[in-house]
Design an enzyme around this catalytic site. Structure first.
Site, PDB file in Angstrom:
ATOM      1  N   ARG A 139      46.940 -39.524 -30.690  1.00  0.00           N
ATOM      2  CA  ARG A 139      47.319 -38.447 -31.630  1.00  0.00           C
ATOM      3  C   ARG A 139      46.523 -38.572 -32.928  1.00  0.00           C
ATOM      4  O   ARG A 139      46.052 -37.583 -33.474  1.00  0.00           O
ATOM      5  CB  ARG A 139      48.810 -38.523 -31.976  1.00  0.00           C
ATOM      6  N   ARG A 143      61.537 -51.954 -45.131  1.00  0.00           N
ATOM      7  CA  ARG A 143      60.334 -52.349 -44.400  1.00  0.00           C
ATOM      8  C   ARG A 143      60.292 -53.853 -44.183  1.00  0.00           C
ATOM      9  O   ARG A 143      59.417 -54.327 -43.459  1.00  0.00           O
ATOM     10  CB  ARG A 143      59.104 -51.933 -45.197  1.00  0.00           C
ATOM     11  N   ARG A 146      41.196 -37.424 -39.102  1.00  0.00           N
ATOM     12  CA  ARG A 146      41.072 -37.706 -40.530  1.00  0.00           C
ATOM     13  C   ARG A 146      40.065 -38.822 -40.759  1.00  0.00           C
ATOM     14  O   ARG A 146      39.909 -39.707 -39.914  1.00  0.00           O
ATOM     15  CB  ARG A 146      42.440 -38.130 -41.089  1.00  0.00           C
ATOM     16  N   ARG A 169      46.662 -50.658 -38.883  1.00  0.00           N
ATOM     17  CA  ARG A 169      47.948 -50.168 -39.395  1.00  0.00           C
ATOM     18  C   ARG A 169      49.053 -50.358 -38.359  1.00  0.00           C
ATOM     19  O   ARG A 169      50.182 -50.703 -38.700  1.00  0.00           O
ATOM     20  CB  ARG A 169      47.834 -48.689 -39.794  1.00  0.00           C
ATOM     21  N   LYS A 194      57.579 -39.002 -37.195  1.00  0.00           N
ATOM     22  CA  LYS A 194      58.725 -39.366 -38.043  1.00  0.00           C
ATOM     23  C   LYS A 194      58.878 -38.414 -39.242  1.00  0.00           C
ATOM     24  O   LYS A 194      59.995 -38.043 -39.592  1.00  0.00           O
ATOM     25  CB  LYS A 194      58.519 -40.804 -38.531  1.00  0.00           C
TER      26      LYS A 194
HETATM   27  P1  AMP Z   1      54.485 -44.480 -46.380  1.00  0.00           P
HETATM   28  O1  AMP Z   1      54.273 -43.100 -46.881  1.00  0.00           O
HETATM   29  O2  AMP Z   1      55.902 -44.773 -46.016  1.00  0.00           O
HETATM   30  O3  AMP Z   1      53.531 -44.864 -45.262  1.00  0.00           O
HETATM   31  O4  AMP Z   1      54.141 -45.466 -47.588  1.00  0.00           O
HETATM   32  C1  AMP Z   1      52.871 -45.488 -48.192  1.00  0.00           C
HETATM   33  C2  AMP Z   1      52.631 -46.844 -48.853  1.00  0.00           C
HETATM   34  O5  AMP Z   1      53.617 -47.072 -49.865  1.00  0.00           O
HETATM   35  C3  AMP Z   1      52.770 -48.036 -47.927  1.00  0.00           C
HETATM   36  O6  AMP Z   1      51.572 -48.305 -47.242  1.00  0.00           O
HETATM   37  C4  AMP Z   1      53.146 -49.156 -48.888  1.00  0.00           C
HETATM   38  O7  AMP Z   1      52.006 -49.621 -49.599  1.00  0.00           O
HETATM   39  C5  AMP Z   1      54.037 -48.437 -49.889  1.00  0.00           C
HETATM   40  N1  AMP Z   1      55.472 -48.478 -49.487  1.00  0.00           N
HETATM   41  C6  AMP Z   1      56.260 -47.433 -49.102  1.00  0.00           C
HETATM   42  N2  AMP Z   1      57.501 -47.826 -48.815  1.00  0.00           N
HETATM   43  C7  AMP Z   1      57.522 -49.165 -49.030  1.00  0.00           C
HETATM   44  C8  AMP Z   1      58.501 -50.180 -48.888  1.00  0.00           C
HETATM   45  N3  AMP Z   1      59.753 -49.887 -48.453  1.00  0.00           N
HETATM   46  N4  AMP Z   1      58.153 -51.450 -49.181  1.00  0.00           N
HETATM   47  C9  AMP Z   1      56.923 -51.772 -49.609  1.00  0.00           C
HETATM   48  N5  AMP Z   1      55.933 -50.873 -49.758  1.00  0.00           N
HETATM   49  C10 AMP Z   1      56.222 -49.583 -49.470  1.00  0.00           C
END
Ligand code: AMP
Length: 190
Positions: A127, A92, A133, A144, A16
């Protein structure tokens, strides 16, 4: 060309991030990654960053009100009005999806498409194990992915119900997947 307003969905390891970068290059829209925005707030040591850090460390979700406020502010800026936006990592939750719809509606806009980059669980697991990591133990990966399924499956239905969901086969070389993604975008504006 009218500015595009798009959402991109996909499991961790679905490619993505790569597809988002290519899409924003191709269509010239603003890339709004809420994960990046939160990481920047953490790095800057703001009050928001301090609150978000604790939640992010345990893989939880930052509160809807905070996230909706961040997105609302960012969408109000001129560059988004001119160039459009690709939302990555938001919405989300169903509450976030409703808030997004409301804020676009206030501006007389709607989403063009929600791109769902589909890579089966077995493939993303392989993957992630491959990239080796330290936080990519099998257990952490599965946790996750489970969380993603819990949180995101209802959103797919939300977009589907509005005729916005475009599921793209994310298995293959990044170039091939990108061709499919671009075709889905073009179909949405046809
Ligand atoms: P990401 O890089 O999109 O995986 O986001 C990293 C972390 O940021 C996630 O694991 C959440 O803790 C927080 N986060 C990012 N976007 C959101 C969202 N739309 N709503 C709630 N938490 C978010």
């Amino acid at each position: 060309m009218a500015p595009l307003r798009m959402v991109i969905l996909g499991r961790q390891g679905s490619g993505k991030g790569t597809q988002s970068e290519r899409l924003t290059d191709r269509f010239g829209c603003v890339h709004l990654s809420t994960g990046d925005a939160l990481r920047a707030a953490v790095a800057a040591g703001t009050e928001l960053g301090r609150q978000a850090e604790a939640v992010m460390e345990v893989g939880g979700l930052v509160g809807d009100d905070i996230m909706n406020g961040i997105v609302r502010d960012r969408l109000a800026r001129d560059d988004v009005a001119e160039a459009g936006v690709l939302l990555d990592g938001y919405p989300r939750t169903a509450d976030q999806a409703d808030a997004l719809e409301a804020v676009l509606d206030e501006g007389g806009h709607r989403l063009d498409v929600a791109l769902n980059i589909d890579v089966p669980i077995a493939e993303v697991t392989a993957r992630m194990l491959d990239r080796g990591r330290s936080d990519d133990t099998l257990e952490a990966i599965q946790r996750r992915l489970e969380l993603y399924e819990e949180q995101t499956a209802p959103l797919r239905d939300w977009f589907e119900a509005r005729g916005l969901l475009a599921t793209v086969d994310g298995v293959g070389a990044p170039d091939e997947v990108f061709e499919r993604v671009v075709a889905a975008v073009e179909r949405s504006r046809a």
